[in-house]
Design a protein around this motif. Structure first.
Motif, short mmCIF file in Angstrom:
data_model
loop_
_atom_site.label_atom_id
_atom_site.label_comp_id
_atom_site.label_asym_id
_atom_site.label_seq_id
_atom_site.Cartn_x
_atom_site.Cartn_y
_atom_site.Cartn_z
N ILE A 50 -1.04 -5.60 -15.40
CA ILE A 50 -2.03 -5.57 -14.31
C ILE A 50 -1.42 -6.12 -13.03
CG2 ILE A 50 -4.29 -6.36 -13.56
CD1 ILE A 50 -4.32 -4.39 -15.90
N GLU A 51 -0.56 -7.11 -13.17
CA GLU A 51 0.08 -7.70 -11.99
C GLU A 51 1.00 -6.71 -11.30
OE1 GLU A 51 2.33 -11.88 -10.81
OE2 GLU A 51 2.31 -11.20 -12.88
N ARG A 52 1.71 -5.87 -12.08
CA ARG A 52 2.57 -4.86 -11.47
C ARG A 52 1.75 -3.86 -10.67
NH1 ARG A 52 6.33 -7.14 -10.28
NH2 ARG A 52 6.90 -5.17 -9.34
N ILE A 53 0.58 -3.47 -11.20
CA ILE A 53 -0.28 -2.54 -10.47
C ILE A 53 -0.83 -3.20 -9.22
CG2 ILE A 53 -2.42 -1.21 -10.60
CD1 ILE A 53 -1.87 -0.78 -13.56
N TYR A 54 -1.29 -4.45 -9.33
CA TYR A 54 -1.82 -5.19 -8.18
C TYR A 54 -0.76 -5.33 -7.09
CZ TYR A 54 -3.27 -9.27 -5.45
OH TYR A 54 -3.56 -10.13 -4.43
N ASN A 55 0.46 -5.66 -7.50
CA ASN A 55 1.53 -5.82 -6.51
C ASN A 55 1.80 -4.51 -5.76
OD1 ASN A 55 1.90 -8.48 -7.16
ND2 ASN A 55 3.76 -8.18 -8.36
N GLY A 56 1.83 -3.40 -6.50
CA GLY A 56 2.11 -2.12 -5.87
C GLY A 56 1.03 -1.66 -4.92
N VAL A 57 -0.24 -1.91 -5.29
CA VAL A 57 -1.35 -1.44 -4.47
C VAL A 57 -1.57 -2.35 -3.26
CG1 VAL A 57 -3.84 -1.01 -4.44
CG2 VAL A 57 -2.47 -0.29 -6.40
N TYR A 58 -1.42 -3.67 -3.45
CA TYR A 58 -1.81 -4.59 -2.38
C TYR A 58 -0.66 -5.49 -1.92
CZ TYR A 58 -4.17 -8.48 -0.06
OH TYR A 58 -4.53 -9.46 0.83
N LYS A 59 -0.19 -6.33 -2.80
CA LYS A 59 0.75 -7.38 -2.40
C LYS A 59 2.08 -6.83 -1.90
CE LYS A 59 2.60 -11.76 -4.16
NZ LYS A 59 2.72 -12.60 -5.37
N GLU A 60 2.57 -5.76 -2.54
CA GLU A 60 3.85 -5.16 -2.15
C GLU A 60 3.66 -3.68 -1.84
OE1 GLU A 60 6.58 -5.90 -5.32
OE2 GLU A 60 6.37 -8.07 -5.21
N ASN A 61 2.58 -3.35 -1.18
CA ASN A 61 2.31 -1.94 -0.87
C ASN A 61 3.52 -1.32 -0.17
OD1 ASN A 61 1.24 0.34 1.03
ND2 ASN A 61 -0.36 0.06 -0.50
N PRO A 62 4.02 -0.19 -0.67
CA PRO A 62 5.26 0.37 -0.11
C PRO A 62 5.17 0.79 1.34
CG PRO A 62 4.27 1.88 -1.70
CD PRO A 62 3.53 0.59 -1.82
N ILE A 63 3.95 1.11 1.83
CA ILE A 63 3.80 1.54 3.22
C ILE A 63 3.45 0.37 4.12
CG2 ILE A 63 2.53 3.05 4.80
CD1 ILE A 63 4.35 4.51 2.83
N PHE A 64 2.39 -0.35 3.82
CA PHE A 64 1.87 -1.36 4.73
C PHE A 64 2.64 -2.68 4.66
CE2 PHE A 64 -2.28 1.00 3.88
CZ PHE A 64 -2.11 1.81 4.99
N VAL A 65 3.34 -2.93 3.55
CA VAL A 65 4.06 -4.20 3.40
C VAL A 65 5.57 -3.98 3.44
CG1 VAL A 65 4.45 -6.22 1.93
CG2 VAL A 65 2.16 -5.22 2.08
N LEU A 66 6.09 -3.09 2.58
CA LEU A 66 7.53 -2.88 2.49
C LEU A 66 8.05 -1.89 3.53
CD1 LEU A 66 7.95 -2.69 -1.40
CD2 LEU A 66 8.09 -4.69 0.10
N MET A 67 7.17 -1.08 4.10
CA MET A 67 7.56 -0.09 5.11
C MET A 67 8.63 0.87 4.61
SD MET A 67 5.80 -0.41 7.87
CE MET A 67 4.60 -1.54 8.55
N LEU A 68 8.38 1.42 3.41
CA LEU A 68 9.30 2.40 2.82
C LEU A 68 8.65 3.78 2.82
CD1 LEU A 68 10.54 0.35 -0.27
CD2 LEU A 68 11.74 0.68 1.89
N GLY A 69 9.47 4.82 2.80
CA GLY A 69 8.95 6.18 2.71
C GLY A 69 8.13 6.60 3.91
N LEU A 70 8.50 6.14 5.10
CA LEU A 70 7.70 6.43 6.29
C LEU A 70 7.84 7.87 6.77
CD1 LEU A 70 8.05 3.19 8.45
CD2 LEU A 70 6.27 3.82 6.82
N CYS A 71 8.94 8.53 6.45
CA CYS A 71 9.13 9.91 6.93
C CYS A 71 8.03 10.84 6.39
CB CYS A 71 10.51 10.41 6.55
SG CYS A 71 10.84 12.10 7.06
N PRO A 72 7.85 10.94 5.06
CA PRO A 72 6.74 11.79 4.59
C PRO A 72 5.37 11.22 4.94
CG PRO A 72 7.75 10.61 2.76
CD PRO A 72 8.63 10.40 3.94
N THR A 73 5.29 9.89 5.03
CA THR A 73 4.01 9.26 5.36
C THR A 73 3.50 9.72 6.71
OG1 THR A 73 4.51 7.29 4.05
CG2 THR A 73 2.86 7.06 5.78
N LEU A 74 4.36 9.70 7.69
CA LEU A 74 3.95 10.08 9.04
C LEU A 74 3.81 11.59 9.20
CD1 LEU A 74 6.28 7.65 11.03
CD2 LEU A 74 3.85 7.34 10.52
N ALA A 75 4.53 12.36 8.38
CA ALA A 75 4.56 13.81 8.57
C ALA A 75 3.41 14.53 7.89
CB ALA A 75 5.89 14.37 8.05
#
Length: 238
Positions: free
Chosen positions: A5-30
């Motif tokens: 459950i902690e891994r899911i929580y981290n991915g959705v909120y605590k370590e969100n790849p877009i809003f926190v880690l800022m990864l994968g922005l190319c497809p995100t913005l496009a």
């Protein structure tokens, strides 16, 4: 908290790849010009994340260290090809709208980053849940961006007119490239505000550098804790 459950929580909120880690922005913005496109890209990337983490974790003791990145890319590329064929066969409209960004999932830094930093170092089950968490976090972020851009820029959501044209003049810049940056910055600011408030609540876990390692004041002359202060978040998880 249960580790899965902690891994899911981290991915959705605590370590969100877009809003926190800022990864994968190319497809995100496009692709977030609409919520429908956002769901298509998010779910396809999530599927690749889960299965790539699964296979890479299973093969982590077999893949030679010197060729691990080429091996990861081969695994991810095979999965992306399967997803591409499935989308072309069952959801051709979304497939056509996403276009070149589906094959580019192969080099999405979220997928390769989780393969290198987590799946290659952890057992299968935690790696699967890490992929689920990161995939859900990526999908949620894309849908939020797509929904805001579509509502503000066209008065629609999922192609349905929710704001009557007689009462609202769409701000078309929000469905253009600059609008993606505006919405991303606003949502990231909201995320940071919420996380900062949570960190300041009474009783919240405050991890000071002096609490890491041996806890003595002679760290300047001791090499035993070298590098540990940069992994406080990982130590808190463990």
């Amino acid at each position: 908290m249960n580790s899965s459950i902690e891994r899911i929580y981290n991915g959705v909120y605590k370590e969100n790849p877009i809003f926190v880690l800022m990864l994968g922005l190319c497809p995100t913005l496009a692709v977030t010009t609409s919520a429908t496109n956002a769901i298509g890209m998010g779910l396809s990337s999530a599927a690749v994340l889960v299965f790539s983490n699964l296979f890479i974790s299973m093969l982590r003791n077999v893949i030679p260290d010197k060729v691990r990145m080429p091996a990861y890319i081969v695994i991810v590329a095979s999965l992306v090809t399967v997803v591409q064929f499935l989308m072309e066969g069952f959801v051709p409209e979304i497939y056509a709208a996403l276009g070149i960004y589906i094959p580019l999932i192969v080099v999405n830094c979220i997928i390769l980053g989780r393969a290198e930093s987590y799946a290659s170092k952890n057992p299968v089950i935690p790696s699967i849940f890490d992929g689920i968490g990161m995939g859900l976090g990526f999908t949620v972020a894309l849908v939020l961006l797509g929904a805001f851009r579509e509502i503000i820029g066209a008065g629609q959501i999922f192609g349905i007119q929710v704001i009557p044209a007689n009462y609202y003049e769409p701000i078309t810049i929000f469905i253009l490239a600059p609008g993606a940056f505006f919405v991303l910055s606003m949502l990231t600011a909201i995320q940071n505000k919420v996380m900062n408030k949570a960190a300041k609540r009474p009783g919240a876990k405050q991890k000071a550098i002096k609490d890491v390692g041996c806890g003595t004041s002679g760290c300047g002359s001791c090499g035993g804790c070298s590098g540990k202060i940069f992994n406080i978040g990982e130590q808190e998880e463990k």
